[in-house]
Scaffold this motif. Sequence first.
Motif, PDB file in Angstrom:
ATOM      1  N   GLN A   1       0.704  -1.350  -0.025  1.00 46.67           N
ATOM      2  CA  GLN A   1       0.050   0.186  -0.058  1.00 46.67           C
ATOM      3  C   GLN A   1       0.717   1.239   0.068  1.00 46.67           C
ATOM      4  O   GLN A   1       0.532   2.304  -0.578  1.00 46.67           O
ATOM      5  CB  GLN A   1      -0.813  -0.048   1.236  1.00 46.67           C
ATOM      6  N   ALA A   2       1.798   1.177   0.635  1.00 44.91           N
ATOM      7  CA  ALA A   2       2.816   2.440   0.814  1.00 44.91           C
ATOM      8  C   ALA A   2       3.406   2.736  -0.497  1.00 44.91           C
ATOM      9  O   ALA A   2       3.421   3.803  -0.952  1.00 44.91           O
ATOM     10  CB  ALA A   2       3.805   2.191   1.866  1.00 44.91           C
ATOM     11  N   ARG A   3       3.887   1.620  -1.368  1.00 43.21           N
ATOM     12  CA  ARG A   3       4.189   1.888  -2.589  1.00 43.21           C
ATOM     13  C   ARG A   3       3.325   2.475  -3.579  1.00 43.21           C
ATOM     14  O   ARG A   3       3.465   3.180  -4.362  1.00 43.21           O
ATOM     15  CB  ARG A   3       4.873   0.509  -3.337  1.00 43.21           C
ATOM     16  N   VAL A   4       2.307   2.022  -3.336  1.00 43.62           N
ATOM     17  CA  VAL A   4       1.197   2.426  -4.264  1.00 43.62           C
ATOM     18  C   VAL A   4       1.031   4.050  -4.029  1.00 43.62           C
ATOM     19  O   VAL A   4       0.743   4.963  -4.872  1.00 43.62           O
ATOM     20  CB  VAL A   4      -0.349   1.852  -4.198  1.00 43.62           C
ATOM     21  N   MET A   5       0.906   4.307  -2.674  1.00 45.27           N
ATOM     22  CA  MET A   5       0.523   5.820  -2.458  1.00 45.27           C
ATOM     23  C   MET A   5       1.925   6.794  -2.753  1.00 45.27           C
ATOM     24  O   MET A   5       1.647   7.680  -3.311  1.00 45.27           O
ATOM     25  CB  MET A   5       0.487   5.983  -0.897  1.00 45.27           C
TER      26      MET A   5
ATOM     27  N   VAL B   1       7.583  12.464  -1.073  1.00 50.88           N
ATOM     28  CA  VAL B   1       6.597  11.632  -0.269  1.00 50.88           C
ATOM     29  C   VAL B   1       6.976  10.711   0.743  1.00 50.88           C
ATOM     30  O   VAL B   1       7.901   9.693   0.308  1.00 50.88           O
ATOM     31  CB  VAL B   1       5.588  11.074  -1.424  1.00 50.88           C
ATOM     32  N   VAL B   2       6.499  11.065   1.940  1.00 51.40           N
ATOM     33  CA  VAL B   2       6.796  10.084   2.858  1.00 51.40           C
ATOM     34  C   VAL B   2       5.609   9.392   3.699  1.00 51.40           C
ATOM     35  O   VAL B   2       4.591   9.959   3.551  1.00 51.40           O
ATOM     36  CB  VAL B   2       7.351  10.738   4.196  1.00 51.40           C
ATOM     37  N   VAL B   3       5.562   7.989   3.861  1.00 47.43           N
ATOM     38  CA  VAL B   3       4.316   7.161   4.278  1.00 47.43           C
ATOM     39  C   VAL B   3       4.916   6.971   6.143  1.00 47.43           C
ATOM     40  O   VAL B   3       5.950   6.121   5.996  1.00 47.43           O
ATOM     41  CB  VAL B   3       4.194   5.845   3.830  1.00 47.43           C
ATOM     42  N   LEU B   4       4.333   7.421   6.904  1.00 50.28           N
ATOM     43  CA  LEU B   4       4.314   7.270   8.278  1.00 50.28           C
ATOM     44  C   LEU B   4       3.301   6.335   8.877  1.00 50.28           C
ATOM     45  O   LEU B   4       2.213   6.509   8.255  1.00 50.28           O
ATOM     46  CB  LEU B   4       4.369   8.579   9.211  1.00 50.28           C
TER      47      LEU B   4
ATOM     48  N   ALA C   1       7.856   4.283   4.344  1.00 46.44           N
ATOM     49  CA  ALA C   1       8.507   4.502   2.772  1.00 46.44           C
ATOM     50  C   ALA C   1       8.540   5.885   2.584  1.00 46.44           C
ATOM     51  O   ALA C   1       7.938   6.638   3.168  1.00 46.44           O
ATOM     52  CB  ALA C   1       7.363   3.811   1.669  1.00 46.44           C
ATOM     53  N   PHE C   2       9.617   6.205   1.757  1.00 40.77           N
ATOM     54  CA  PHE C   2      10.069   7.577   1.127  1.00 40.77           C
ATOM     55  C   PHE C   2      10.517   7.659  -0.032  1.00 40.77           C
ATOM     56  O   PHE C   2      11.243   6.703  -0.460  1.00 40.77           O
ATOM     57  CB  PHE C   2      10.726   8.317   2.147  1.00 40.77           C
ATOM     58  N   GLU C   3      10.290   8.583  -1.093  1.00 44.21           N
ATOM     59  CA  GLU C   3      10.842   8.838  -2.270  1.00 44.21           C
ATOM     60  C   GLU C   3      11.050  10.384  -2.357  1.00 44.21           C
ATOM     61  O   GLU C   3       9.962  11.224  -2.120  1.00 44.21           O
ATOM     62  CB  GLU C   3      10.118   8.260  -3.409  1.00 44.21           C
ATOM     63  N   ARG C   4      12.174  10.834  -2.801  1.00 47.65           N
ATOM     64  CA  ARG C   4      12.600  12.176  -3.333  1.00 47.65           C
ATOM     65  C   ARG C   4      12.727  12.482  -4.655  1.00 47.65           C
ATOM     66  O   ARG C   4      13.718  11.580  -5.253  1.00 47.65           O
ATOM     67  CB  ARG C   4      13.592  12.839  -2.658  1.00 47.65           C
TER      68      ARG C   4
ATOM     69  N   ALA D   1       0.112   8.551   8.038  1.00 52.77           N
ATOM     70  CA  ALA D   1      -0.225   9.840   7.601  1.00 52.77           C
ATOM     71  C   ALA D   1       0.763   9.909   6.493  1.00 52.77           C
ATOM     72  O   ALA D   1       1.841   9.277   6.438  1.00 52.77           O
ATOM     73  CB  ALA D   1       0.177  10.933   8.477  1.00 52.77           C
ATOM     74  N   LEU D   2       0.399  10.617   5.169  1.00 56.65           N
ATOM     75  CA  LEU D   2       1.216  11.047   4.465  1.00 56.65           C
ATOM     76  C   LEU D   2       1.736  12.304   4.174  1.00 56.65           C
ATOM     77  O   LEU D   2       0.831  13.191   4.602  1.00 56.65           O
ATOM     78  CB  LEU D   2       0.526  10.642   2.760  1.00 56.65           C
ATOM     79  N   GLY D   3       3.054  12.503   4.132  1.00 60.80           N
ATOM     80  CA  GLY D   3       3.601  14.028   3.998  1.00 60.80           C
ATOM     81  C   GLY D   3       4.051  14.268   2.683  1.00 60.80           C
ATOM     82  O   GLY D   3       4.980  13.370   2.153  1.00 60.80           O
ATOM     83  N   VAL D   4       3.733  15.203   1.919  1.00 58.88           N
ATOM     84  CA  VAL D   4       4.021  15.701   0.648  1.00 58.88           C
ATOM     85  C   VAL D   4       4.635  17.037   0.387  1.00 58.88           C
ATOM     86  O   VAL D   4       4.152  17.933   1.364  1.00 58.88           O
ATOM     87  CB  VAL D   4       2.917  15.494  -0.223  1.00 58.88           C
ATOM     88  N   THR D   5       5.628  17.374  -0.049  1.00 63.06           N
ATOM     89  CA  THR D   5       6.442  18.828  -0.238  1.00 63.06           C
ATOM     90  C   THR D   5       7.061  18.822  -1.373  1.00 63.06           C
ATOM     91  O   THR D   5       7.409  17.936  -2.046  1.00 63.06           O
ATOM     92  CB  THR D   5       7.237  19.000   1.075  1.00 63.06           C
ATOM     93  N   GLY D   6       7.105  20.266  -1.957  1.00 64.88           N
ATOM     94  CA  GLY D   6       7.630  20.483  -3.154  1.00 64.88           C
ATOM     95  C   GLY D   6       6.878  21.572  -3.987  1.00 64.88           C
ATOM     96  O   GLY D   6       7.675  22.443  -4.611  1.00 64.88           O
TER      97      GLY D   6
END
Lengths: 142, 142, 142, 142
Positions: B8-12, B30-33, B41-44, B114-119
């Motif tokens: 699920q984290a990867r899909v998000m 994007v981070v998944v907590l 999970a996290f990707e930049r 929670a999902l955290g998104v920035t940029g």
Amino acid sequence: MAEITIEQARVMVRETLAKGRQMGLKPLSVVVLDAGGHVKAFEREDGASPGRFGIAQGKAYGAVMLHMPGSAQMARAEQQAYFMAAANGVFGGQVVPVPGGVLIRDDAGVVIGALGVTGDTSDNDAEAALAGIEAAGLKGEA
Amino acid sequence: MAEITIEQARVMVRETLAKGRQMGLKPLSVVVLDAGGHVKAFEREDGASPGRFGIAQGKAYGAVMLHMPGSAQMARAEQQAYFMAAANGVFGGQVVPVPGGVLIRDDAGVVIGALGVTGDTSDNDAEAALAGIEAAGLKGEA
Amino acid sequence: MAEITIEQARVMVRETLAKGRQMGLKPLSVVVLDAGGHVKAFEREDGASPGRFGIAQGKAYGAVMLHMPGSAQMARAEQQAYFMAAANGVFGGQVVPVPGGVLIRDDAGVVIGALGVTGDTSDNDAEAALAGIEAAGLKGEA
Amino acid sequence: MAEITIEQARVMVRETLAKGRQMGLKPLSVVVLDAGGHVKAFEREDGASPGRFGIAQGKAYGAVMLHMPGSAQMARAEQQAYFMAAANGVFGGQVVPVPGGVLIRDDAGVVIGALGVTGDTSDNDAEAALAGIEAAGLKGEA
């Protein structure tokens, strides 16, 4: 100085939570700190968010370290935000200056600790706290 | 309580980034907590500035620890700056109280992370986050 | 200097986890840091303990900040514990000096980041990391 | 994953303390942490020193964050002191790697939290903890 016993602490926690149920509040978290600001007892109700220990402790910690209840800390924060920010620097970021941090006094009026409650509005948190302290035969100052 | 799976984290993460590309946003992170505020999970994206992990985590961390989405944290920060400053003291300076911190709820409405998104702008960040959460069959609260 | 792309980071994470499954390891967590020590990507497998992000990051952070892979950091810690303790002071407690922190080099041998893996024994963590880095066409130094 | 309820937490605290009285131990302090390492309940018996919350929390925190009970953390600290020191850096100095930090598992064996007990010898602390966990119908790993 009287010390808060574990028996009194249990009564305060239990009766604060009972008051919250009676008032229909959201899940509450309740901490009891002693006269030195050290944790004596804590409970977090099911459904409360994970960070509630820190918020409850922060409400009570500022109260006992400064002998200022949450309402007085909030008034100060509104007038002099930098003072409460500075207090937080001094106390390691552990001060949350809003209602719900309630001083606990003995019969002679001496501060023997503080109760910190969080989960609903700050004013409701404080009302539940006062009920819990009274149930233990002590005096609260919110 | 349901737990967020790595699948699920990867899909998000993937779908949040896809939404950002579709909207023409700047590079996103994007981070998944999980429900305890711990990174799953996290990707930049390429071209994003180096400090984006901390910002993404901070948006999501305050959300999950207090069960308040970024928009509610921002409203509180605008009304009571000292409260969110104090929360940051309690949570080790890890709270970034703006949109883009989005609660993730399961079918029963329980917060499971929670999902955290920035940029990009905070509102665009939040919109991309909601698309990512929905793509995983979960419910977002921005 | 080449920069690790998000595409390469995804390959490294995916192939490190695939190697762990093939080796029958415990649930792994994998972080990719760039040349400045900043998080590019991370995944924590289901069943891994909640604190694994910090451990994975710590293994990779010391590696990239000092250009010393985990095995070299561990050797130094065994010989001069106070040196690695001091490095931890300098780097804010973010260094975990054991195998599983693997330098990532480009074709010219330049360090372009580090992979941090945790979950099984440190040596198994490092072996999975090397497989992940190789799968992305890069060179690992464990 | 099952979550520790406040009712289970109360049973664990009460029965751990009862076991301590039965064994004739010094005043005990008991904390219950959830699967994310967040405080669910705590009590400090009369006569215990003021700093016991931190010690109890530290015993339980390392256990739940790494899925390693206190005995395993102590073994690691004796073999690789720098590793547990590094873990403490990663986890903000909150790890106390000795017996008395006991993992709490559900029927399926999944870690759902940890109990931290302090006040007597570490081995006695752990024995009381196991009795408390068992009384709540859960499985302890000391």
